[in-house]
Design an enzyme around this catalytic site. Structure first.
Site, PDB file in Angstrom:
ATOM      1  N   THR A  12       0.692  -1.277   0.161  1.00 13.89           N
ATOM      2  CA  THR A  12      -0.172  -0.175   0.082  1.00 13.89           C
ATOM      3  C   THR A  12       0.895   1.261   0.163  1.00 13.89           C
ATOM      4  O   THR A  12       0.533   2.438  -0.555  1.00 13.89           O
ATOM      5  CB  THR A  12      -1.063  -0.208   1.195  1.00 13.89           C
ATOM      6  OG1 THR A  12      -1.746  -1.028   1.222  1.00 13.89           O
ATOM      7  CG2 THR A  12      -1.741   1.484   1.441  1.00 13.89           C
ATOM      8  N   SER A  56       1.468  -7.530  -0.935  1.00 12.78           N
ATOM      9  CA  SER A  56       2.545  -8.477  -0.018  1.00 12.78           C
ATOM     10  C   SER A  56       1.623  -9.914   0.028  1.00 12.78           C
ATOM     11  O   SER A  56       2.564 -11.032   0.154  1.00 12.78           O
ATOM     12  CB  SER A  56       2.673  -8.167   1.213  1.00 12.78           C
ATOM     13  OG  SER A  56       1.163  -8.104   2.015  1.00 12.78           O
ATOM     14  N   THR A  89       1.744  -4.524   4.224  1.00 11.19           N
ATOM     15  CA  THR A  89       1.250  -4.728   5.566  1.00 11.19           C
ATOM     16  C   THR A  89       0.777  -6.169   5.768  1.00 11.19           C
ATOM     17  O   THR A  89       0.988  -6.645   6.916  1.00 11.19           O
ATOM     18  CB  THR A  89       0.394  -3.599   6.271  1.00 11.19           C
ATOM     19  OG1 THR A  89      -0.941  -3.688   5.606  1.00 11.19           O
ATOM     20  CG2 THR A  89       1.124  -2.263   6.248  1.00 11.19           C
ATOM     21  N   ASP A  90       0.073  -6.451   4.764  1.00 11.04           N
ATOM     22  CA  ASP A  90      -0.893  -7.829   5.131  1.00 11.04           C
ATOM     23  C   ASP A  90       0.204  -9.146   5.544  1.00 11.04           C
ATOM     24  O   ASP A  90      -0.168  -9.789   6.665  1.00 11.04           O
ATOM     25  CB  ASP A  90      -1.540  -8.231   3.773  1.00 11.04           C
ATOM     26  CG  ASP A  90      -2.885  -7.812   3.603  1.00 11.04           C
ATOM     27  OD1 ASP A  90      -3.486  -8.018   2.952  1.00 11.04           O
ATOM     28  OD2 ASP A  90      -2.541  -6.619   4.127  1.00 11.04           O
TER      29      ASP A  90
END
Ligand code: ASP
Length: 327
Positions: A12, A56, A89-90
């Protein structure tokens, strides 16, 4: 001016909303990412390596090994004060932990990302990037292993996890807490945990699977993994490490077939302990030869097992390795 080497992978923080679809997609290349945050230039001189420009959830352990090889080479450069890795971030917590397994240098390696893309008002990427660079050049951050800097908190790779789907403060270390913080005055480190036990930087074994226990689930998935002759299984059990009693037969069969079965907990904090003796209880699983993962989450225990098998650890070596997470 200290030098920071920025390694980018997408996510992101490097995404914009596509006007055709209205969906955010990775689109910002490394140089543009740096150019978009002039404040970085007041923290460090920035060199960049763009590994990829991906969401990710599409990165995997082979990509983690690729980032580790790049970071190891950068750490060997005495001119580099620290490394920042930008990432979605996932699965950021998995890449951070994977790097923590594979990198033994003292030069800080700091992962960061964003919960809001560059098209969104209040985008957090620029602030996170500057804070990560400040941590990367901070003498106090040396020798701590791989860190995650998000929302002005500093977390250890081994404990951190994404706990909320959209909140800016999504990253937390349940049961441990952050080990530092970034504020107007600088970078504060208030805890220095032991380093994560290292593994050789080998290619990870891909055929390792994670099964999460849920109430009343039968052993279908475990039986399928046994029939598929996989190389390793990680189970996220309930509480202190317990599973549906009906799973004991499949677990015993996996262990007897030479498939390591590692037990984690679906609880965000705390470690597994062999407490209970009812069918499926942790004490009985210990007797079946299951390996306890300490306080590692299921996804992190799976990465450790993948890289440990890739490095050729045998059953005794695996048990000895995971025992080092029991503390
Ligand atoms: N939602 C994710 C992020 O915040 C997207 C990703 O993991 O690539 O970066």
């Amino acid at each position: 001016m200290p030098r920071v080497h920025l390694v980018t992978t997408g996510g992101t923080i490097a995404s914009r909303v596509d006007p055709q679809t209205g969906a955010a997609v990775p689109a910002v290349r490394a140089e543009e990412l740096v150019a978009g945050v002039p404040a970085l230039g007041r923290v460090a001189e920035i060199a960049v390596t763009e590994i990829c420009l991906e969401s990710s959830w599409n990165l995997g352990p082979d990509r983690i090994a690729e980032v580790a090889r790049a970071a190891r080479a950068i750490q060997a450069d005495p001119e580099v004060a620290g490394v920042v890795v930008t990432h979605g971030t996932d699965t950021l917590e998995e890449t951070a932990f994977g790097l923590d397994l594979l990198l033994d240098g003292d030069t800080p390696v700091v992962l960061t990302g964003a919960m809001r893309d560059a098209s969104t008002a209040g985008a957090d990427g620029p602030r996170n990037l500057v804070s990560a660079a400040r941590v990367a050049v901070a003498p106090a951050a040396r020798g701590l292993g791989v860190l995650v800097a998000m929302n002005d908190e500093i977390h250890a790779a081994r404990w951190v996890m994404k706990t909320h789907t959209t909140a800016l403060g999504t990253f937390a270390s349940p049961g441990a807490g952050p080990l530092g913080a970034v504020d107007g005055e600088g970078v504060r480190v208030f805890a220095r945990p032991a380093r994560t036990p290292q593994l050789p930087l080998a290619s990870p074994e891909p055929r390792v699977y994670l099964v999460k226990m849920a109430s009343g689930m039968d052993d279908l998935l475990l039986r399928a993994l046994l029939d598929a002759r996989v190389r390793g299984v990680v189970i996220e059990g309930s509480g202190a490490g317990n599973v549906c009693g009906g799973w004991e037969g499949a677990i015993a069969a996996l262990v007897q077939a030479g498939v390591p079965v590692v037990l984690s907990s679906r609880c965000p904090g705390g470690r597994v302990t062999p407490t209970y003796g009812a069918p499926g209880g942790g004490r009985r699983l210990e007797g079946l030869g299951v390996i306890a993962a300490g306080a590692l989450s299921g996804p992190k225990a799976r990465l450790a097992l993948m890289f440990a098998l890739g490095a050729g650890l045998d059953a005794a070596g695996l048990r000895a390795y995971f025992d080092r997470f029991a503390g």
